[in-house]
Design an enzyme around this catalytic site. Sequence first.
Site, PDB file in Angstrom:
ATOM      1  N   ARG A 141     -10.573  -0.218  14.973  1.00  0.00           N
ATOM      2  CA  ARG A 141     -10.446   0.652  13.933  1.00  0.00           C
ATOM      3  C   ARG A 141     -11.447  -0.090  12.828  1.00  0.00           C
ATOM      4  NH1 ARG A 141      -4.747   1.177  10.857  1.00  0.00           N
ATOM      5  NH2 ARG A 141      -5.332  -0.962  10.036  1.00  0.00           N
ATOM      6  N   LYS A 193       0.678  -0.987   0.034  1.00  0.00           N
ATOM      7  CA  LYS A 193      -0.022   0.145   0.118  1.00  0.00           C
ATOM      8  C   LYS A 193       0.726   1.241  -0.025  1.00  0.00           C
ATOM      9  CE  LYS A 193      -0.322  -0.621   5.221  1.00  0.00           C
ATOM     10  NZ  LYS A 193      -0.938  -0.839   6.162  1.00  0.00           N
ATOM     11  N   MET A 204       9.938  23.897  -1.525  1.00  0.00           N
ATOM     12  CA  MET A 204       9.052  23.158  -2.242  1.00  0.00           C
ATOM     13  C   MET A 204      10.135  21.993  -3.075  1.00  0.00           C
ATOM     14  SD  MET A 204       5.652  23.268  -4.642  1.00  0.00           S
ATOM     15  CE  MET A 204       4.397  23.866  -3.304  1.00  0.00           C
ATOM     16  N   TYR A 224      14.140  31.031   2.230  1.00  0.00           N
ATOM     17  CA  TYR A 224      13.059  31.916   2.575  1.00  0.00           C
ATOM     18  C   TYR A 224      13.169  32.211   4.010  1.00  0.00           C
ATOM     19  CZ  TYR A 224      10.174  30.158  -1.313  1.00  0.00           C
ATOM     20  OH  TYR A 224       9.688  29.938  -2.786  1.00  0.00           O
TER      21      TYR A 224
HETATM   22  C1  LIG Z   1      -0.330  -1.490   6.917  1.00  0.00           C
HETATM   23  C2  LIG Z   1      -0.729  -2.734   7.441  1.00  0.00           C
HETATM   24  C3  LIG Z   1       0.226  -3.840   7.492  1.00  0.00           C
HETATM   25  C4  LIG Z   1       1.398  -3.755   7.266  1.00  0.00           C
HETATM   26  O1  LIG Z   1       2.226  -3.187   8.526  1.00  0.00           O
HETATM   27  P1  LIG Z   1       3.611  -2.940   8.937  1.00  0.00           P
HETATM   28  O2  LIG Z   1       3.814  -2.534  10.167  1.00  0.00           O
HETATM   29  O3  LIG Z   1       4.090  -1.958   8.028  1.00  0.00           O
HETATM   30  O4  LIG Z   1       4.496  -4.470   8.669  1.00  0.00           O
HETATM   31  C5  LIG Z   1      -0.370  -5.031   8.050  1.00  0.00           C
HETATM   32  N1  LIG Z   1      -1.824  -5.336   8.143  1.00  0.00           N
HETATM   33  C6  LIG Z   1      -2.695  -3.973   8.048  1.00  0.00           C
HETATM   34  C7  LIG Z   1      -4.055  -4.065   8.265  1.00  0.00           C
HETATM   35  C8  LIG Z   1      -2.105  -2.694   7.611  1.00  0.00           C
HETATM   36  O5  LIG Z   1      -2.895  -1.821   7.529  1.00  0.00           O
END
Ligand SMILES: *Cc1c(COP(=O)(O)O)cnc(C)c1O
Length: 733
Positions: free
Chosen positions: A491, A397, A675, A626
């Site tokens: 969550r 992700k 930036m 800046y």
């Molecule tokens: C992001 C995420 C992971 C991976 O987490 P790490 O700590 O980077 O290994 C695993 N499970 C869920 C549900 C996540 O959101």
Amino acid sequence: MQKQKNYVWLDRFRLIAALLVIAIHTSPLASFSGEADFFLTRVLARIAVPFFLMVTGFFFPSDPDKLRKSLKKLCLLYGGSILLYLPLGLYAGHYRALYLTDALRMLLFDGSFYHLWYFPAAITGIILVFALKRVLRLRWVCVISVVLYVIGLFGDSYFGLAEKLPPVKAAYEGMFRLFSYTRNGIFMAPVFLVLGILIRKYSLKALRLSALRYALCLLVSFACMTAEAFTLHNLRLQRHDSMYVFLLPVMVSLFLLLLSLPETAAPRRTTAVPIAGAATPRRTAVASAAMWIYLLHPAFIVLVRAAAKLLHLTGLLVDNSLLHYLAVSILSVAAGLALSFLQTRFFSKRWMAQRLAKTASPTSRAWIELDLDALRQNVVLLQKCVPDGCRLMPAVKANAYGHGAIPIARELNRLGIDCFCVACAAEGIELRRAGITGEILILGYTHPTEFSLLCRYRLTQSVTDYAYAEKMQQSGIRLHVHIAVDTGMHRLGIRCEDIEHIAAVYQMKKLLVDGIFTHLSACDSAAPDCHAFTESQILAFRQVVKALSQEGISCKGIHLLSSYGMLNYPGAAESYVRPGIALYGLFSTEADTRNLHEICPLEPVLSLKARVASVRTLYAGESVGYGLAFTADHDMQIAVLSIGYADGLPRELSCGNGSVLIGGQRAPIVGRICMDQTLIDVSQLSDVKQGDTAVLIGVSGSEQITAGELAGKCHTIANELLSRLGSRLERIM
Ligand SMILES: *Cc1c(COP(=O)(O)O)cnc(C)c1O
């Protein structure tokens, strides 16, 4: 841990297959017995081309770029051989009275010289299979290729039967105006390519039977094929003799036999990555020798005939079919080996790379360098952390934590990893469009209007709560899901007490529940309360699975561990683990990375670098950047780096909080990060020039700056820092 496989026997058999092809074209036994020659050239040798196709399928790249490259190579090879055989073809009168349609037929199906049909067949087959694989599940690609093969059979060795039905006969005659045989890229190649793909997919981790059993299967199916061939031959049903029903089991058992044979000698070429899935199209010396033999043997046939004539040896070298075959084979093999030696010596990838490495370097203003060897090593190490049978489902992700989701997922695919998790549908779609295969689980919420996309791109959705499951069910679209269970993070997920609703999701007709998971909220900490809490989460999750099984639901696809969980609670691993940050070679904080390094010596995958855009003098009393944030109290040398906070470099590193490395030396950041630009003080460094490279994360000389170190300076964790690295950065391997 997957067992390492070596493909020596596949390579060796390529040589045998090439010799069989020469046999087809020289009929070695023709001067002795018609039957024996039929057996050798029309039955036994018919395994050669399917074997080449299966090997191609076996090493079929899932990455479209790679595929395009191999296709381009095949086309070039085909083009080259057309030219090579042009004089011979002209001499033999192949191209006399050639209409455009004939030329096209030759080019697309039959090949311009008699053995060259293999190239258009392989090219068409590969394109066909790849296109089908993009839109359909492998199962359906399989079905289609078998149907095509059956159609091919009735145009080939079973044509006599097809001929008996006038409309069928007419259909085949229509087809034969387009191509001369059905043993081509449409009807024959796909099934063998697909068989290769299937074997790679299902048999690598564990070959179910012993070599002896496969040999037995081969023997039996080959006996059946021989009987089939002779029957068809004697009944005069054959129009051509390339395709048999029993050729399919023969090829499968042959291939599995070759894979299960113990490897002898032959040193391993891939010692760094002992992973079976690491198949990319590769060309070993033996493989390229086989290709040269295939390509060149017709030329040697002509040569041997011409030489025999000149030397008045026709009686010996041509009329005696066996000697003729031997002469052609010896010449072809010698030429093949010599050419392949030259090729690996002078034109191998490594040789080219060595030549290029001296001159090539990135030209961008700022870029990320990915160390794929480190990634491979991390995969191996993480796989060792979990029990056998537990699969990695890496979190790619947030653009693979800033690393670049596509290059990372591609490499993981190559390493045999075939499940991933992403945050949202768009990330999953991006991966699919890049040709990433396997299961992709979306951990977050997807809007109901996008459910059809989940289906179209074969994405698996998390069930984030019960109401959401009902929405999915109501959508009427069949969706693959994993149920998220809330065991204390509060969550996402259905609460772990709510067994009734979790069980109800399993009963929903439209939802295919492939997995169930939870997420641990405090597994990174060794503090007693966190430890106790994590244990309670693990227990609660196990109880959910148990309660479901008491209701007759057997859960599959169980997972709960992320990076920290894997290292701190390895005993809790189930079907999958979801490493994120660890995969990229670090942990959230510098201290954790250092402490855990002993258990699991991960290597960082990413380096962040930027170009020195300008070097200038700042005189005492002048300010840089800046807001008059930094004023020089003495004359200094300032270098301007073309990277800024828009690239993900935290602005918090401004004004001396952060530093960079140039030529193995540290230079502090001065003034405020802009930036697109960052200013550094290089007064203490010798000889910094425009165009130099500065390292913001990574190694330079004996110095290193880690993502964890930077994150610590910004009061955050490496995960945040990395995932914010901008899309404007070029990513290079
Ligand atoms: C992001 C995420 C992971 C991976 O987490 P790490 O700590 O980077 O290994 C695993 N499970 C869920 C549900 C996540 O959101």
